[in-house]
Design a protein around this motif. Structure first.
Motif, PDB file in Angstrom:
ATOM      1  N   THR A  64       3.195   4.226 -15.362  1.00  0.00           N
ATOM      2  CA  THR A  64       2.269   5.164 -14.897  1.00  0.00           C
ATOM      3  C   THR A  64       2.584   5.696 -13.490  1.00  0.00           C
ATOM      4  O   THR A  64       2.839   4.589 -12.678  1.00  0.00           O
ATOM      5  CB  THR A  64       0.959   4.467 -15.078  1.00  0.00           C
ATOM      6  OG1 THR A  64       0.794   3.970 -16.442  1.00  0.00           O
ATOM      7  CG2 THR A  64      -0.321   5.512 -14.564  1.00  0.00           C
ATOM      8  N   PRO A  65       2.404   6.617 -12.922  1.00  0.00           N
ATOM      9  CA  PRO A  65       2.584   7.045 -11.469  1.00  0.00           C
ATOM     10  C   PRO A  65       1.721   6.145 -10.602  1.00  0.00           C
ATOM     11  O   PRO A  65       0.645   5.880 -11.070  1.00  0.00           O
ATOM     12  CB  PRO A  65       2.511   8.527 -11.423  1.00  0.00           C
ATOM     13  CG  PRO A  65       2.371   8.960 -12.800  1.00  0.00           C
ATOM     14  CD  PRO A  65       2.188   7.937 -13.717  1.00  0.00           C
ATOM     15  N   ALA A  66       2.143   6.138  -9.403  1.00  0.00           N
ATOM     16  CA  ALA A  66       1.443   5.583  -8.251  1.00  0.00           C
ATOM     17  C   ALA A  66       1.209   6.633  -7.447  1.00  0.00           C
ATOM     18  O   ALA A  66       2.008   7.393  -6.955  1.00  0.00           O
ATOM     19  CB  ALA A  66       1.969   4.214  -7.894  1.00  0.00           C
ATOM     20  N   GLY A  67       0.041   6.592  -6.709  1.00  0.00           N
ATOM     21  CA  GLY A  67      -0.374   7.758  -5.652  1.00  0.00           C
ATOM     22  C   GLY A  67      -0.713   7.054  -4.522  1.00  0.00           C
ATOM     23  O   GLY A  67      -0.762   5.859  -4.161  1.00  0.00           O
ATOM     24  N   GLU A  68      -0.751   7.949  -3.378  1.00  0.00           N
ATOM     25  CA  GLU A  68      -1.186   7.571  -2.222  1.00  0.00           C
ATOM     26  C   GLU A  68      -2.320   7.055  -2.036  1.00  0.00           C
ATOM     27  O   GLU A  68      -3.450   7.234  -2.651  1.00  0.00           O
ATOM     28  CB  GLU A  68      -1.270   8.844  -1.116  1.00  0.00           C
ATOM     29  CG  GLU A  68      -1.458   8.685   0.399  1.00  0.00           C
ATOM     30  CD  GLU A  68      -1.489   9.832   1.084  1.00  0.00           C
ATOM     31  OE1 GLU A  68      -1.793   9.597   2.310  1.00  0.00           O
ATOM     32  OE2 GLU A  68      -1.389  10.737   0.799  1.00  0.00           O
ATOM     33  N   GLY A  69      -2.237   5.742  -1.392  1.00  0.00           N
ATOM     34  CA  GLY A  69      -3.655   5.028  -1.176  1.00  0.00           C
ATOM     35  C   GLY A  69      -3.629   3.771  -2.326  1.00  0.00           C
ATOM     36  O   GLY A  69      -4.776   3.038  -2.072  1.00  0.00           O
ATOM     37  N   ASP A  70      -2.767   3.883  -3.391  1.00  0.00           N
ATOM     38  CA  ASP A  70      -2.817   2.746  -4.199  1.00  0.00           C
ATOM     39  C   ASP A  70      -2.196   1.565  -3.675  1.00  0.00           C
ATOM     40  O   ASP A  70      -1.168   1.500  -2.839  1.00  0.00           O
ATOM     41  CB  ASP A  70      -1.823   3.265  -5.513  1.00  0.00           C
ATOM     42  CG  ASP A  70      -2.413   4.083  -6.484  1.00  0.00           C
ATOM     43  OD1 ASP A  70      -3.865   4.196  -6.549  1.00  0.00           O
ATOM     44  OD2 ASP A  70      -1.733   4.799  -7.457  1.00  0.00           O
ATOM     45  N   LEU A  71      -2.868   0.434  -4.128  1.00  0.00           N
ATOM     46  CA  LEU A  71      -2.630  -0.874  -3.693  1.00  0.00           C
ATOM     47  C   LEU A  71      -1.705  -1.532  -4.955  1.00  0.00           C
ATOM     48  O   LEU A  71      -2.536  -1.910  -5.467  1.00  0.00           O
ATOM     49  CB  LEU A  71      -3.534  -1.821  -3.154  1.00  0.00           C
ATOM     50  CG  LEU A  71      -2.980  -3.205  -2.780  1.00  0.00           C
ATOM     51  CD1 LEU A  71      -2.333  -3.102  -1.549  1.00  0.00           C
ATOM     52  CD2 LEU A  71      -4.375  -3.908  -2.336  1.00  0.00           C
ATOM     53  N   LEU A  72      -0.511  -1.690  -4.807  1.00  0.00           N
ATOM     54  CA  LEU A  72       0.326  -2.066  -5.754  1.00  0.00           C
ATOM     55  C   LEU A  72       0.489  -3.470  -5.455  1.00  0.00           C
ATOM     56  O   LEU A  72       0.962  -3.945  -4.383  1.00  0.00           O
ATOM     57  CB  LEU A  72       1.552  -1.450  -5.832  1.00  0.00           C
ATOM     58  CG  LEU A  72       1.617   0.163  -5.902  1.00  0.00           C
ATOM     59  CD1 LEU A  72       3.218   0.617  -6.018  1.00  0.00           C
ATOM     60  CD2 LEU A  72       0.864   0.559  -7.048  1.00  0.00           C
ATOM     61  N   THR A  73       0.505  -4.488  -6.936  1.00  0.00           N
ATOM     62  CA  THR A  73       0.572  -5.776  -6.779  1.00  0.00           C
ATOM     63  C   THR A  73       1.735  -6.057  -7.635  1.00  0.00           C
ATOM     64  O   THR A  73       1.617  -5.648  -8.894  1.00  0.00           O
ATOM     65  CB  THR A  73      -0.779  -6.327  -7.022  1.00  0.00           C
ATOM     66  OG1 THR A  73      -1.930  -6.181  -6.141  1.00  0.00           O
ATOM     67  CG2 THR A  73      -0.525  -8.192  -7.101  1.00  0.00           C
ATOM     68  N   ALA A  74       2.719  -6.841  -7.286  1.00  0.00           N
ATOM     69  CA  ALA A  74       3.750  -7.159  -8.040  1.00  0.00           C
ATOM     70  C   ALA A  74       3.728  -8.812  -8.382  1.00  0.00           C
ATOM     71  O   ALA A  74       3.717  -9.432  -7.223  1.00  0.00           O
ATOM     72  CB  ALA A  74       5.172  -6.883  -7.463  1.00  0.00           C
ATOM     73  N   VAL A  75       3.495  -9.034  -9.583  1.00  0.00           N
ATOM     74  CA  VAL A  75       3.375 -10.458 -10.060  1.00  0.00           C
ATOM     75  C   VAL A  75       4.890 -10.788 -10.626  1.00  0.00           C
ATOM     76  O   VAL A  75       5.301 -10.178 -11.609  1.00  0.00           O
ATOM     77  CB  VAL A  75       2.447 -10.821 -10.897  1.00  0.00           C
ATOM     78  CG1 VAL A  75       2.361 -12.119 -11.547  1.00  0.00           C
ATOM     79  CG2 VAL A  75       1.321 -10.508 -10.314  1.00  0.00           C
TER      80      VAL A  75
ATOM     81  N   LEU B 187       0.891  -1.084   0.055  1.00  0.00           N
ATOM     82  CA  LEU B 187       0.027   0.061   0.001  1.00  0.00           C
ATOM     83  C   LEU B 187       0.717   1.304   0.114  1.00  0.00           C
ATOM     84  O   LEU B 187       1.771   1.359   0.909  1.00  0.00           O
ATOM     85  CB  LEU B 187      -0.823  -0.228   1.122  1.00  0.00           C
ATOM     86  CG  LEU B 187      -2.099   1.182   1.230  1.00  0.00           C
ATOM     87  CD1 LEU B 187      -2.824   1.146   0.460  1.00  0.00           C
ATOM     88  CD2 LEU B 187      -2.568   1.094   2.700  1.00  0.00           C
ATOM     89  N   VAL B 188       0.749   2.184  -0.862  1.00  0.00           N
ATOM     90  CA  VAL B 188       1.547   3.439  -1.049  1.00  0.00           C
ATOM     91  C   VAL B 188       0.986   4.364   0.070  1.00  0.00           C
ATOM     92  O   VAL B 188      -0.137   4.722  -0.149  1.00  0.00           O
ATOM     93  CB  VAL B 188       1.435   3.919  -2.403  1.00  0.00           C
ATOM     94  CG1 VAL B 188       2.016   5.425  -2.360  1.00  0.00           C
ATOM     95  CG2 VAL B 188       1.807   3.157  -3.462  1.00  0.00           C
ATOM     96  N   THR B 189       1.754   4.527   0.865  1.00  0.00           N
ATOM     97  CA  THR B 189       1.592   5.434   2.007  1.00  0.00           C
ATOM     98  C   THR B 189       2.178   6.937   1.834  1.00  0.00           C
ATOM     99  O   THR B 189       2.915   7.329   0.732  1.00  0.00           O
ATOM    100  CB  THR B 189       2.136   5.034   3.342  1.00  0.00           C
ATOM    101  OG1 THR B 189       3.486   5.210   3.263  1.00  0.00           O
ATOM    102  CG2 THR B 189       1.481   3.688   3.761  1.00  0.00           C
ATOM    103  N   GLU B 190       1.729   8.051   2.853  1.00  0.00           N
ATOM    104  CA  GLU B 190       2.221   9.351   2.375  1.00  0.00           C
ATOM    105  C   GLU B 190       3.710   9.508   2.611  1.00  0.00           C
ATOM    106  O   GLU B 190       4.429  10.195   1.862  1.00  0.00           O
ATOM    107  CB  GLU B 190       1.664  10.174   3.657  1.00  0.00           C
ATOM    108  CG  GLU B 190       1.956  11.754   3.325  1.00  0.00           C
ATOM    109  CD  GLU B 190       1.458  12.684   4.565  1.00  0.00           C
ATOM    110  OE1 GLU B 190       1.572  13.719   4.501  1.00  0.00           O
ATOM    111  OE2 GLU B 190       0.995  12.124   5.607  1.00  0.00           O
ATOM    112  N   GLN B 191       4.381   8.429   3.371  1.00  0.00           N
ATOM    113  CA  GLN B 191       5.805   8.555   3.579  1.00  0.00           C
ATOM    114  C   GLN B 191       6.483   8.021   2.474  1.00  0.00           C
ATOM    115  O   GLN B 191       7.642   8.045   2.321  1.00  0.00           O
ATOM    116  CB  GLN B 191       6.132   7.509   4.724  1.00  0.00           C
ATOM    117  CG  GLN B 191       5.785   7.990   6.127  1.00  0.00           C
ATOM    118  CD  GLN B 191       4.415   7.932   6.484  1.00  0.00           C
ATOM    119  OE1 GLN B 191       3.615   7.059   5.793  1.00  0.00           O
ATOM    120  NE2 GLN B 191       3.722   8.635   7.294  1.00  0.00           N
TER     121      GLN B 191
END
Length: 156
Positions: free
Chosen positions: A97-108, A50-54
Motif C-alpha cells: 500500500t502506498p504511504a503518504g506525507e505525514g504517515d508515521l511508518l513503523t518497521a518491526v 515520519l514521511v516528509t515532503e522531501q
C-alpha cells in the motif's frame, strides 16, 4: 521471581540495547532520514520514520527507496543485537500500500533463524493506522567482528 531471575531476564535486553545504542550513534543515514529506534531486544527491533515532503516521488507518495531504507535499518538492528557484526546478503521487498506525507511508518524486524554465519529476518512495515505498507524478507551474514569491542558476543 528472585532477584537473580530478574537480573538474568533483564540482562539480554540491556545487552541488546547497548549494542543498538552504539550502532545508532554511528548511523548517520538513519538519523538524517529521521529513523528512530523505539524498541530492541535480542533478534528484534522496532523503528519508526515520519514521511516528509522531501520523501515524496512523482506520484506524491513515499518513494520506495525510503521505505526500503527503513526496513533495511530495522533489519540491521535486529540482526546485530548479539554484538556480532552482521550485514545483509539479500533483501526482497513487496510494496502493499502506498504511504503518504505525514504517515508515521513503523518497521518491526524479527530474526526468524540464525544458523552459523547466515540468518533469516522478516520485516513488516505499517502506518499509524496499522495498515501494512510493505513486507521484507532478508538473509544476513555474520562477519568476524563486534559492534562494541569491549563487550562480549552473544548468540541469538
Amino acid at each position: 521471581m528472585t532477584e537473580k531471575d530478574v537480573r538474568d531476564r533483564e540482562s539480554p535486553l540491556s545487552f541488546a540495547r547497548q549494542v543498538a545504542d552504539a550502532m545508532y550513534k554511528k548511523d548517520v543515514a538513519a538519523q538524517n532520514m529521521g529513523i528512530k529506534l523505539t524498541k530492541v531486544r535480542p533478534g528484534y527491533a522496532v523503528m519508526t520514520m515520519l514521511v516528509t515532503e522531501q520523501m515524496l516521488n512523482g506520484h506524491a507518495i513515499c518513494h520506495g527507496g525510503y521505505i526500503f531504507a527503513l526496513a533495511d535499518t530495522a533489519f540491521a538492528f535486529a540482526c546485530n543485537t548479539a554484538n556480532i557484526t552482521t550485514v545483509t546478503l539479500t533483501n526482497n521487498i513487496t510494496f502493499l500500500t502506498p504511504a503518504g506525507e505525514g504517515d508515521l511508518l513503523t518497521a518491526v524486524a524479527e530474526v526468524q533463524n540464525q544458523a552459523g554465519r547466515t540468518g533469516l529476518c522478516d520485516v513488516v512495515i505499517t502506518n499509524q493506522e496499522g495498515t501494512r505498507i510493505a513486507m521484507v524478507r532478508g538473509n544476513s551474514y555474520r562477519l568476524r567482528s563486534k559492534i562494541v569491542e569491549d563487550m562480549p558476543s552473544a548468540d541469538l
